[in-house]
Design a protein around this motif. Structure first.
Motif, mmCIF file in Angstrom:
data_model
loop_
_atom_site.group_PDB
_atom_site.id
_atom_site.type_symbol
_atom_site.label_atom_id
_atom_site.label_comp_id
_atom_site.label_asym_id
_atom_site.label_seq_id
_atom_site.Cartn_x
_atom_site.Cartn_y
_atom_site.Cartn_z
ATOM 1 N N ALA A 52 47.225 45.116 25.434
ATOM 2 C CA ALA A 52 48.396 44.689 26.213
ATOM 3 C C ALA A 52 49.001 45.826 27.024
ATOM 4 C CB ALA A 52 49.458 44.096 25.283
ATOM 5 N N ASP A 108 44.889 34.299 29.037
ATOM 6 C CA ASP A 108 46.341 34.417 29.119
ATOM 7 C C ASP A 108 46.670 35.792 29.697
ATOM 8 O OD1 ASP A 108 49.052 34.746 28.752
ATOM 9 O OD2 ASP A 108 49.043 34.222 26.621
ATOM 10 N N SER A 111 49.153 37.639 29.693
ATOM 11 C CA SER A 111 49.979 38.519 28.873
ATOM 12 C C SER A 111 49.160 39.368 27.913
ATOM 13 C CB SER A 111 51.021 37.709 28.091
ATOM 14 O OG SER A 111 50.390 36.880 27.136
ATOM 15 N N GLY A 150 48.823 42.534 29.471
ATOM 16 C CA GLY A 150 50.070 43.059 30.021
ATOM 17 C C GLY A 150 50.355 42.629 31.435
ATOM 18 N N ASN A 151 49.721 41.559 31.889
ATOM 19 C CA ASN A 151 49.917 41.087 33.256
ATOM 20 C C ASN A 151 50.735 39.795 33.241
ATOM 21 O OD1 ASN A 151 49.675 41.009 36.060
ATOM 22 N ND2 ASN A 151 47.493 41.483 36.017
ATOM 23 N N ASP A 152 51.037 39.268 34.425
ATOM 24 C CA ASP A 152 51.794 38.034 34.565
ATOM 25 C C ASP A 152 51.094 37.120 35.553
ATOM 26 O OD1 ASP A 152 54.097 38.618 32.924
ATOM 27 O OD2 ASP A 152 54.705 40.033 34.467
#
Length: 551
Positions: A269, A320, A322, A325-327
């Motif tokens: 993450a 996913d 997240s 660590g992305n959006d």
């Protein structure tokens, strides 16, 4: 056998054209890589590169690594030189790292033409250096330079290099696609053949791929699927020529697609944060379209996608976001439908689900504006203002009303070119006139507007113009072309981007500047308004005159 993730950003990655790390930079990058959870960090070539020698000296006291082991990189002893007498080998020991990586020639053509020695002497160089370092208590990795090219040329000799290194005590023999010319099927075939020929377990092999065919990540994954349990790469794929295998994409694929727990818990993450931080240290703009770590890696533009994502985000995301660590982001363009607008608005903290008329209006306005050259993909602030304008209780108050502005450019006798702008505005019932000079017409206009507003809005002192981009839109011609301007503004610990479009570049810039100040002031005052929708003092009954989006 334990899986090994080996990073070579500080050595091989530093060979990228235009990239230079200071010792302080190298220490900072090493800390970030350790936070990402890699098992080994190759720090450079001590004894051969003074900066790397200094890095290892400082690392002994300044680096407290939690996950990674620091590795010194060097070469096998020189031909005809006793290993104990080779100063380069001594430099590897002086670095005092727990592990050492040796580059060794695995292609007989390179042995004979580049090293100018015999195949037998090259094998002796490999054996002597590995055995010497192991005897000194070092873990040793051997990088077989030009392994795949050498294997195609003379597989028996290249296989003998592998056998020699491992017999001397090397922990792994790394298969290097040094020229980056291999394809995944060729990687798999070579690994199967060399293991069958030598009897060496594939777990004792590693993979180092260059990206000249854009297959570095794929080649690395192919090697793992063939049994290799040691992978090398660099942050963001940095390296010579097109670069190396991107360690972030390699690790994400191994962990998320093949189910191999190659990083410590919680480290995956950290990918986006570490990737972007290393890019900043390298002074290279992050690749927005980089797999997994890029800002656009989970960005969706088509309205069809957005409709499905509204039901279930994983319908159009392969993982996913997240977990790395992305959006996920929804891009607002002429392709956007109601679902795209609704999702994007929700992303910005505005719920249009209960306002069908506003949703329909915003969708129509976006399509109209985009048809005229506006683009909201990179201008979230302008899009948010547009949405707020349709939600009366959430609308951002325009801080002033424009009476007029004027910009002149003067070429003086001494050769100096000076721009001067004058703005006439109404602020809270007061007519204000301000004049300012700048190094260009937009800079002068920005300075004049700020001068006129600062007394009423002291928050503007914290704002600064961070970036300014101009683009001539396709389909337009010559000096009469339509111009799109993007303005990035920074203040109060964050930044935002606004857009303006007009045939006149100054007018396009004016739209973007006014949106930037309006948005920034609204954000600065919003916490003070509690649930109050509109700030008192809105001076404009005609948004177009104060710079709102009008084609």
């Amino acid at each position: 056998m334990t899986f090994q993730v080996y990073d070579t950003t500080l050595r091989d990655g530093a060979q990228r054209e235009g990239l230079t790390y200071s010792v302080v930079d190298k220490l900072a990058v090493a800390r970030l890589l350790d936070e990402f959870g890699v098992g080994f960090i190759e720090g450079g070539w001590p004894g051969a590169v003074p900066k790397d020698t200094e890095f290892f000296r400082r690392a002994r006291t300044e680096l407290q690594l939690r996950h990674a082991i620091l590795v010194a990189f060097g070469a096998t002893r020189k031909a005809g030189v006793a290993v104990a007498a080779d100063p380069q080998v001594r430099g590897l020991l002086d670095a005092q790292t727990p592990a050492v990586a040796l580059v060794a020639k695995a292609d007989l053509r390179h042995v004979e033409r580049a090293l100018r020695t015999t195949g037998a002497e090259n094998l002796a160089m490999v054996h002597d250096t590995v055995a010497h370092l192991v005897a000194e208590g070092r873990r040793v990795f051997v990088d077989g330079e030009h392994f795949f090219d050498g294997y195609r040329h003379d597989p028996a000799y290249t296989a003998s290099v592998v056998e020699t290194a491992l017999a001397a005590g090397a922990e792994r023999f790394v298969l290097c696609d040094t020229n980056g010319g291999m394809l995944p099927s060729q990687i798999t075939a070579a690994i199967a053949d060399v293991t069958a020929r030598t009897g060496v377990a594939p777990e004792l092999l590693g993979m180092h791929a260059q990206n000249d065919t854009a297959c570095a990540v794929a080649n690395t994954i192919a090697a793992v699927e063939a049994g290799v349990r040691h992978v090398q790469g660099t942050a963001n794929g940095y390296g010579e020529r097109p670069g190396n295998a991107d360690i972030f994409a390699v690790v994400a694929n191994l962990q998320l697609k093949l189910g191999l727990p190659v990083l410590p818990d919680g480290c995956l993450a950290q990918m986006v944060r570490v990737s972007h931080a290393i890019a900043e240290i390298a002074n290279i703009a992050p690749d927005t379209h980089q797999a997994y770590a890029g800002a656009a890696a989970f960005a969706h533009k088509a309205g069809l996608h957005a409709s499905a994502i509204k039901v279930d985000p994983l319908l159009y995301n392969h993982v996913d976001p997240s977990v790395v660590g992305n959006d996920m982001r929804i891009l607002v363009t002429e392709m956007a439908g109601r679902a795209s607008i609704e999702l994007k608005s929700r992303e910005l903290g505005l719920d249009l689900a209960g306002h069908p008329e506003a949703l329909a209006t915003v969708t129509r306005r976006v399509k109209e504006l985009e048809a005229g050259g506006w683009s909201f993909e990179a201008a979230d602030a302008s899009f948010e203002l547009l949405v707020r304008a349709e939600l009366p209780d959430r609308a951002a108050a325009r801080p002033f009303a424009l009476e007029s502005y004027r910009v002149i450019v003067e070429h003086r006798e001494d050769g100096a070119v000076v721009s001067e702008a004058t703005v006439k505005i109404r602020v809270r019932g007061e007519r204000v006139i301000a004049t300012a000079e700048g190094n260009g017409p937009v800079n002068a206009l920005d300075e004049a507007l700020r001068t006129a507003l600062t007394r009423h809005y002291p928050e503007l002192r914290d704002f600064e113009l961070a970036d300014y981009k101009v683009r001539i839109l396709e389909g337009s011609h010559g000096t009469g072309a339509v111009t799109r301007v993007l303005v990035e503004t920074a203040g109060s610990g964050r930044d935002w981007t606004t857009v303006g479009v007009h045939p006149n570049v100054v007018e396009a810039s004016w739209h973007a500047l006014v949106d930037a100040l309006t948005y920034g002031l609204d954000r600065a005052r919003r916490p003070l308004r509690a649930d109050q929708g509109v700030v008192a003092g809105d001076e404009s009954s005609d948004p177009g005159r104060s710079g709102a989006m009008t084609p």
